[in-house]
Design a protein around this motif. Structure first.
Motif, PDB file in Angstrom:
ATOM      1  N   PHE A  16      30.045 102.088   9.458  1.00  7.04           N
ATOM      2  CA  PHE A  16      28.675 101.641   9.211  1.00  7.04           C
ATOM      3  C   PHE A  16      27.589 102.519   9.843  1.00  7.04           C
ATOM      4  N   LEU A  17      27.905 103.196  10.950  1.00  5.79           N
ATOM      5  CA  LEU A  17      26.900 104.040  11.600  1.00  5.79           C
ATOM      6  C   LEU A  17      27.085 105.514  11.245  1.00  5.79           C
ATOM      7  N   LEU A  18      28.314 106.000  11.366  1.00  3.23           N
ATOM      8  CA  LEU A  18      28.567 107.420  11.144  1.00  3.23           C
ATOM      9  C   LEU A  18      28.902 107.745   9.698  1.00  3.23           C
ATOM     10  N   GLU A  19      29.289 106.717   8.925  1.00  4.44           N
ATOM     11  CA  GLU A  19      29.649 106.881   7.520  1.00  4.44           C
ATOM     12  C   GLU A  19      30.757 107.920   7.340  1.00  4.44           C
ATOM     13  N   VAL A  20      31.806 107.757   8.121  1.00  7.89           N
ATOM     14  CA  VAL A  20      32.992 108.602   8.026  1.00  7.89           C
ATOM     15  C   VAL A  20      34.196 107.685   7.829  1.00  7.89           C
ATOM     16  N   PRO A  21      35.369 108.226   7.482  1.00  5.14           N
ATOM     17  CA  PRO A  21      36.546 107.365   7.290  1.00  5.14           C
ATOM     18  C   PRO A  21      36.842 106.502   8.514  1.00  5.14           C
ATOM     19  N   TRP A  22      37.374 105.310   8.277  1.00  5.38           N
ATOM     20  CA  TRP A  22      37.601 104.366   9.362  1.00  5.38           C
ATOM     21  C   TRP A  22      38.533 104.897  10.433  1.00  5.38           C
ATOM     22  N   TRP A  23      39.518 105.720  10.031  1.00 11.76           N
ATOM     23  CA  TRP A  23      40.520 106.188  10.992  1.00 11.76           C
ATOM     24  C   TRP A  23      39.924 107.086  12.064  1.00 11.76           C
ATOM     25  N   VAL A  24      38.742 107.640  11.823  1.00 13.46           N
ATOM     26  CA  VAL A  24      38.079 108.464  12.832  1.00 13.46           C
ATOM     27  C   VAL A  24      37.823 107.653  14.097  1.00 13.46           C
ATOM     28  N   GLY A  25      37.597 106.365  13.922  1.00 15.48           N
ATOM     29  CA  GLY A  25      37.322 105.516  15.071  1.00 15.48           C
ATOM     30  C   GLY A  25      38.484 105.399  16.038  1.00 15.48           C
ATOM     31  N   VAL A  26      39.711 105.563  15.561  1.00 13.74           N
ATOM     32  CA  VAL A  26      40.890 105.372  16.427  1.00 13.74           C
ATOM     33  C   VAL A  26      40.980 106.459  17.499  1.00 13.74           C
ATOM     34  N   PRO A  27      41.054 107.760  17.121  1.00 12.58           N
ATOM     35  CA  PRO A  27      41.104 108.781  18.184  1.00 12.58           C
ATOM     36  C   PRO A  27      39.831 108.820  19.012  1.00 12.58           C
ATOM     37  N   LEU A  28      38.690 108.516  18.393  1.00  7.90           N
ATOM     38  CA  LEU A  28      37.430 108.504  19.139  1.00  7.90           C
ATOM     39  C   LEU A  28      37.460 107.442  20.227  1.00  7.90           C
ATOM     40  N   ALA A  29      37.965 106.252  19.887  1.00 12.02           N
ATOM     41  CA  ALA A  29      38.036 105.164  20.864  1.00 12.02           C
ATOM     42  C   ALA A  29      39.007 105.503  21.989  1.00 12.02           C
ATOM     43  N   VAL A  30      40.187 105.998  21.639  1.00  9.65           N
ATOM     44  CA  VAL A  30      41.194 106.303  22.658  1.00  9.65           C
ATOM     45  C   VAL A  30      40.683 107.371  23.623  1.00  9.65           C
ATOM     46  N   ALA A  31      40.097 108.438  23.080  1.00 12.26           N
ATOM     47  CA  ALA A  31      39.588 109.519  23.930  1.00 12.26           C
ATOM     48  C   ALA A  31      38.450 109.037  24.821  1.00 12.26           C
ATOM     49  N   THR A  32      37.537 108.250  24.254  1.00 13.16           N
ATOM     50  CA  THR A  32      36.381 107.778  25.025  1.00 13.16           C
ATOM     51  C   THR A  32      36.815 106.817  26.123  1.00 13.16           C
ATOM     52  N   VAL A  33      37.709 105.893  25.812  1.00 14.71           N
ATOM     53  CA  VAL A  33      38.170 104.936  26.822  1.00 14.71           C
ATOM     54  C   VAL A  33      38.924 105.645  27.936  1.00 14.71           C
ATOM     55  N   ALA A  34      39.799 106.585  27.573  1.00 17.39           N
ATOM     56  CA  ALA A  34      40.535 107.332  28.595  1.00 17.39           C
ATOM     57  C   ALA A  34      39.577 108.101  29.503  1.00 17.39           C
ATOM     58  N   ALA A  35      38.562 108.742  28.913  1.00 16.34           N
ATOM     59  CA  ALA A  35      37.605 109.507  29.702  1.00 16.34           C
ATOM     60  C   ALA A  35      36.738 108.589  30.557  1.00 16.34           C
ATOM     61  N   ALA A  36      36.261 107.489  29.973  1.00 17.71           N
ATOM     62  CA  ALA A  36      35.408 106.564  30.715  1.00 17.71           C
ATOM     63  C   ALA A  36      36.151 105.954  31.893  1.00 17.71           C
ATOM     64  N   THR A  37      37.412 105.593  31.688  1.00 21.79           N
ATOM     65  CA  THR A  37      38.212 105.030  32.771  1.00 21.79           C
ATOM     66  C   THR A  37      38.434 106.058  33.876  1.00 21.79           C
ATOM     67  N   THR A  38      38.676 107.302  33.479  1.00 23.64           N
ATOM     68  CA  THR A  38      38.833 108.369  34.462  1.00 23.64           C
ATOM     69  C   THR A  38      37.553 108.551  35.274  1.00 23.64           C
ATOM     70  N   GLY A  39      36.414 108.494  34.593  1.00 16.49           N
ATOM     71  CA  GLY A  39      35.148 108.627  35.304  1.00 16.49           C
ATOM     72  C   GLY A  39      34.913 107.496  36.280  1.00 16.49           C
ATOM     73  N   ASP A  40      35.229 106.281  35.868  1.00 19.40           N
ATOM     74  CA  ASP A  40      35.073 105.122  36.734  1.00 19.40           C
ATOM     75  C   ASP A  40      35.962 105.243  37.968  1.00 19.40           C
ATOM     76  N   LEU A  41      37.222 105.609  37.755  1.00 16.38           N
ATOM     77  CA  LEU A  41      38.155 105.761  38.877  1.00 16.38           C
ATOM     78  C   LEU A  41      37.743 106.919  39.790  1.00 16.38           C
ATOM     79  N   SER A  42      37.188 107.970  39.214  1.00 20.85           N
ATOM     80  CA  SER A  42      36.769 109.118  40.023  1.00 20.85           C
ATOM     81  C   SER A  42      35.648 108.724  40.977  1.00 20.85           C
ATOM     82  N   GLU A  43      34.654 107.992  40.461  1.00 15.78           N
ATOM     83  CA  GLU A  43      33.573 107.576  41.353  1.00 15.78           C
ATOM     84  C   GLU A  43      34.071 106.582  42.391  1.00 15.78           C
ATOM     85  N   SER A  44      34.973 105.677  41.991  1.00 16.83           N
ATOM     86  CA  SER A  44      35.540 104.726  42.945  1.00 16.83           C
ATOM     87  C   SER A  44      36.279 105.457  44.063  1.00 16.83           C
TER      88      SER A  44
END
Length: 292
Positions: free
Chosen positions: A215-243
């Protein structure tokens, strides 16, 4: 002062209003500050592009100030002037010159840090240069990838998607971890983070990313899967790094600059790692999308 004759129910209601939330935060202040920050970012994304770049620069300056201030606890001298100069230069270099200009900005700022500390003199020069370079690469450099992402096709929506996924990571991770969390990811760094919560973050963020892809990027739905996994992994790493940094320094928050939130870095810890991950995914997935 409480009157002895005051009913207990009234005293308890007044105490509840005055007390902070269970999380130790001022919830009304946190909501107000969060809404203000959201409004500023959205206005920059969709109305005033330069304002978004300036917002990244301001966050970078305050983020460097907070980390430098925290490192003083460990007697590590981090000069603020070269860090502030780099924090301002990098987002604008990325905006006007792209990744190549960002690289030159990084090199120039590192040289400035070295020269500044050599001229300043004193003891602990090597430790100071190393720490200052680390802070610079951690905060303004990683944050500048949000500007590179912003420059892509549908950039405002891509940045908005990245921010949505960071929020989804925090929200679903907290909810699932609170109810089902049993196995800690890094008990010595962040005891409350669990593998169950991490799985909840990936599942929830994937649903959000699929919706954003369609609905926002107007790309195939499957693009959301690797995007979500990569973003969550990176965000969690950032959170743990600051902690990890805060635990090593023995502090709870980087500062109290944002009422109800703590410091700027307490809000940016996930974003600074998620931004380069989202940019990398945008670059990697673009050829596959264009062939469809």
């Amino acid at each position: 002062m409480t009157s002895p004759a005051e009913p207990a129910s009234r005293r308890s209601r007044r105490a509840a209003r005055a007390a902070p939330s269970r999380a130790g935060r001022n919830l009304p202040a946190a909501i107000a500050v969060g809404l203000i920050l959201l409004a500023v970012v959205l206005a920059g994304l969709f109305l005033f592009p330069v304002a978004f770049v300036a917002t990244v620069a301001v966050f970078g300056v305050f983020g460097c100030w907070e980390v430098a201030r925290a490192l003083n606890v460990a007697d590590v001298d981090v000069p603020l002037v070269p860090l502030a100069a780099g924090s301002v230069a990098l987002p604008f270099a990325a905006h006007y010159g792209g990744a190549e200009a960002l690289g030159f900005g990084v090199a120039g700022t590192v040289v400035l840090i070295v020269l500044w500390r050599l001229i300043e003199g004193g003891s602990g020069v090597v430790k100071s240069i190393t720490a200052s370079t680390g802070v610079f690469l951690w905060v303004p450099f990683l944050m500048s990838f949000a500007v590179l992402l912003f420059a892509q096709e549908k950039g405002p929506f891509m940045v908005a998607t990245m921010l949505l996924l960071v929020v989804a990571n925090d929200t679903f991770g907290y909810l699932v971890g609170a109810f089902f969390g049993k196995h800690a990811m890094a008990p010595k760094i962040s005891p409350k983070k669990s593998w169950e919560g991490f799985a909840g973050s990936i599942a929830g963020a994937t649903l959000v990313a699929i919706g954003a892809a369609v609905f926002l990027l107007e790309v195939p739905w499957w693009v959301g899967v690797p995007l979500a996994v990569a973003t969550v992994a990176a965000a969690t790493t950032g959170d743990l790094s600051e902690s990890m940094v805060k635990r090593e320094l023995g502090i709870k928050d980087m500062s109290n600059l944002l009422p109800g939130h703590g410091g700027v870095m307490d809000r940016l810890d996930s974003i600074v790692f998620a931004a380069p991950a989202a940019y990398l995914m945008a670059v990697v997935l673009a050829p596959a999308i264009q062939t469809l």
